[in-house]
Design a protein around this motif. Sequence first.
Motif, short mmCIF file in Angstrom:
data_model
loop_
_atom_site.label_atom_id
_atom_site.label_comp_id
_atom_site.label_asym_id
_atom_site.label_seq_id
_atom_site.Cartn_x
_atom_site.Cartn_y
_atom_site.Cartn_z
N LEU A 156 0.83 -1.20 0.00
CA LEU A 156 0.00 0.00 0.00
C LEU A 156 0.86 1.25 0.00
N SER A 157 0.49 2.16 -0.86
CA SER A 157 1.16 3.46 -0.88
C SER A 157 0.25 4.45 -1.57
N GLY A 158 0.54 5.72 -1.33
CA GLY A 158 -0.19 6.76 -2.03
C GLY A 158 -1.68 6.73 -1.74
N VAL A 159 -2.47 6.72 -2.83
CA VAL A 159 -3.93 6.78 -2.73
C VAL A 159 -4.48 5.57 -2.00
N ALA A 160 -3.91 4.41 -2.29
CA ALA A 160 -4.41 3.18 -1.66
C ALA A 160 -4.26 3.26 -0.15
N LEU A 161 -3.09 3.72 0.30
CA LEU A 161 -2.85 3.84 1.74
C LEU A 161 -3.79 4.89 2.35
N GLN A 162 -4.07 5.96 1.55
CA GLN A 162 -4.97 7.01 2.03
C GLN A 162 -6.36 6.44 2.29
N GLN A 163 -6.85 5.59 1.35
CA GLN A 163 -8.19 5.00 1.50
C GLN A 163 -8.25 4.08 2.72
N VAL A 164 -7.19 3.29 2.87
CA VAL A 164 -7.18 2.34 3.98
C VAL A 164 -7.08 3.10 5.30
N PHE A 165 -6.22 4.16 5.32
CA PHE A 165 -6.03 4.95 6.54
C PHE A 165 -7.35 5.62 6.96
N GLY A 166 -8.12 6.03 5.95
CA GLY A 166 -9.40 6.67 6.24
C GLY A 166 -10.34 5.73 6.98
N GLU A 167 -10.29 4.48 6.61
CA GLU A 167 -11.15 3.49 7.26
C GLU A 167 -10.62 3.06 8.62
N PRO A 212 -0.72 10.78 1.11
CA PRO A 212 -0.51 12.05 0.40
C PRO A 212 -1.28 13.22 1.03
N ARG A 213 -2.38 12.94 1.78
CA ARG A 213 -3.16 14.02 2.37
C ARG A 213 -3.36 13.74 3.86
N PRO A 214 -2.30 13.85 4.63
CA PRO A 214 -2.42 13.54 6.06
C PRO A 214 -3.34 14.51 6.79
N GLU A 215 -3.53 15.73 6.23
CA GLU A 215 -4.36 16.72 6.91
C GLU A 215 -5.79 16.26 7.10
N GLU A 216 -6.25 15.25 6.27
CA GLU A 216 -7.62 14.76 6.40
C GLU A 216 -7.83 14.04 7.73
#
Length: 846
Positions: A50-61, A93-97
Amino acid sequence: MAAEAEGDRRAASEALQAVARHLNCLGEESKSARKRALCGIQKEVTDGRLSGVALQQVFGELLKPLLRCLADPAERCRETVIQLLSHCVGGVPRPEEALPYLVPALAQRLGSSEIVESSEELRLALLQLLTLTLEVCGGKLAPYLDEMVKILQRTLLDPFPDVKKESCKCAALCARSIPEHFHIQSESLIKPLMQTISHQHSKVRVAVIQTTGTVIQYGNGKSVDDVLSHLAQRLFDDAPQVRQAVTTVVGDWLLDLRDRYSYFHKLLPLLLSSLNDEIPEIRQLAAGYWEKVGLQWQKENEEDLKDKLDFAAPCPQWYPERVDRPGLGCRELIFRNISKILPAISRDITDWVVGTRIKASQLLTVLLLHAEDHMTQHMELLLSTLYHACLDDESQVVNNCVKSAELIGIFVNPEVFLKLILSALQKSPSPSHLMVLAAVIRGCPNQMLIPHLNKIASTLSQPEVCQGSEKVQYLEQLLCCVQALIKVCQGECSEISLQLMKVLITVMAVPAGEKLEEKVREIMQLLAVVQNLGGFLDLYRQHIDQLMEWLLRTKQHWTSYSIECLQFEIIVSESGPVIGESLHHLMPILKTCLQPTQEPQMRLKIFSMLSKLLLKVNETVNSQGQFLGYVETLVKDILVPNMQWHAGRTAAAIRTIAVSCLWALLHCQILAATELLQVREVLMPQVITALDEDSKITRLMACRIINVILQICGNQFNPDNLNKLYPEFLKRLDDASDEVRIAAAKTLITWFKCITDDYERTTYKSHIEFLYQGLLIHLDDPDNSIQIAVLETLKEGSSVYPSLLEKEIEAVRHKHRTPDYCEQLLQHIKSAKDKRDADILAASKV
């Protein structure tokens, strides 16, 4: 790009499916189950797929479930969660979220008034997560500034040193990341930072100082007032790294702080104090910053300094050697701020803490070096400060103040500083006043000082100054002033030579001055050398009449405690042969001070001095061969009046010392019969009376004195005068002291030698008979030394009336315990008779 996006969605979907079952297990009561679930999630998220967008989606969940796990009872579970959060925050890529959820969660764990996270290591990990968040989100954290400040206020006071250091790092990063908002909250961090600045670990102290610098640099400049005293205290820190950190922070503020112009007078002392640090690297660092600060200020104020830049004044002619002159900007900064800095230094230089006093004294020297002649308008405060500081018990403080005083001498017109110093010295003389005066004299160029020589020397020679104290410290500083004048002005000191001599003589005369005699002689020698004189005796020769006249004015009022009496003793004793050139002054003083009406103790002291002079008469009072002209005055007006009997021990002591002086006068063998005959009538009765004194010394001296008088002019004595003497010596043969008895016997030998043809044997037979009888009694004395002395006397006396002596011997020898001496005496008479007969026969043949 579409293919890449599709791949990210597929990877995210697969990862979410893989962790879904683990997420369900996070609520299990079993610690091991929760731990396995978190490890499973960690494996899926961190295995690299996981990296980039994929990691962002998983992190969100995962974010909310993971944040809830921060309160898990199991420390290992919380640790895994923090590791997961750190990995995701640093990789998306968007940790501020995540900020709306992450920051409050961190504040809940770290920002409460009580410690929520019990593990020190996990508090450190949470802070490192916050630091990471600041690094990746930067200014986007502005809405959450309150929460972050709340966290830092708590963690800066955390018991764990590593948490404190990480908090400092985080606070500095926060200040740099959101400066436009941070300045509103910066003051909130000052108090916890200052509470931590004295932590026992030096690395913590360094971190706090560096963070304080950043927080104020990007925050509210008014906080400088709140931290100055704490930073100043860190300049005394044992750890060089801490002092270096303070120097760096203050230097950066002076260069970059927005409100630095308002704080120059407060910050400059801190930076300049580091110029005297014991570590060379710190001194170099401070010097580098100071040079930059001066150049920057000079550039910023070019218009104001235009004339000084275009018409630069040359370096002062007498600028201290081996010292680089600071740049114009540095000097101007001090000129404009010294009035605000000096009062604080004046206060700190008398602080009860030794370190503070040392730092303040060092800083004063640096300031004055920069201020140059601009210090003139602050002379009263400066001198007052130096007077107090020079009394300090700490030698470093005193040495630094002396250096400051020398700088005053270099840069300030002597007319200004002498007016103030000499006035203060006359009002309340103290060692510190003299120490400051000596230092400014050493610093002052001789061309500038020479016109004021008389004024300085006159002040120093005034009684209220040179007699201001008997303490050694005061006298030492008085000598330092004289020495400084001589070394600076050299040959020009000839015009004040007399005043300086008076000061030196006074120092030696003071009882405590005995410890400084060698120093006084050394300075006298120096004064002689600069005037091209052969030595200090030539110096006395140059001024002996003036010095004696100086004392003559007060001689009527002297006592044993009078400084003038002590000065007189010093001049007479130290001048050696030179005193022989001033007998016309010496004798009137002696005659006045040795009158029986004067204080006994003073007479004792002066007689003692006089006896020493007379013992070396040709090297002192008779060095010019003029002393004989004053002998009659000495004997009739000085010695004889003091030999007259008065009741009391002190009177007896005076008679003894007067007789001793008379003995010294006769013993030196400069008197001839002429001089003795002039004083014989008044002298002999007093010496004869002294034979009956209680003091053995007096009786002994009296015997010896009469012996010498008989040797010199005995043949001038008529028979009546001689007959008055021998009974006194017969009495002395019964003296309690064997030494006196032997002296009396020797005097009788001389007495017999004084009998001439005028002495009619038949007329004065009864006197001779009485004398022989008395001597024969003592010839049988129990003490053998007395017997021998009397035997020699009788041998000498046998020639006066031999037949009478033989008759007297025959009458008593059978009574003697040791008739051998009688036999020897008879044999001596017989031998003398045979020799006379032989001489007569030889003469008749001729």
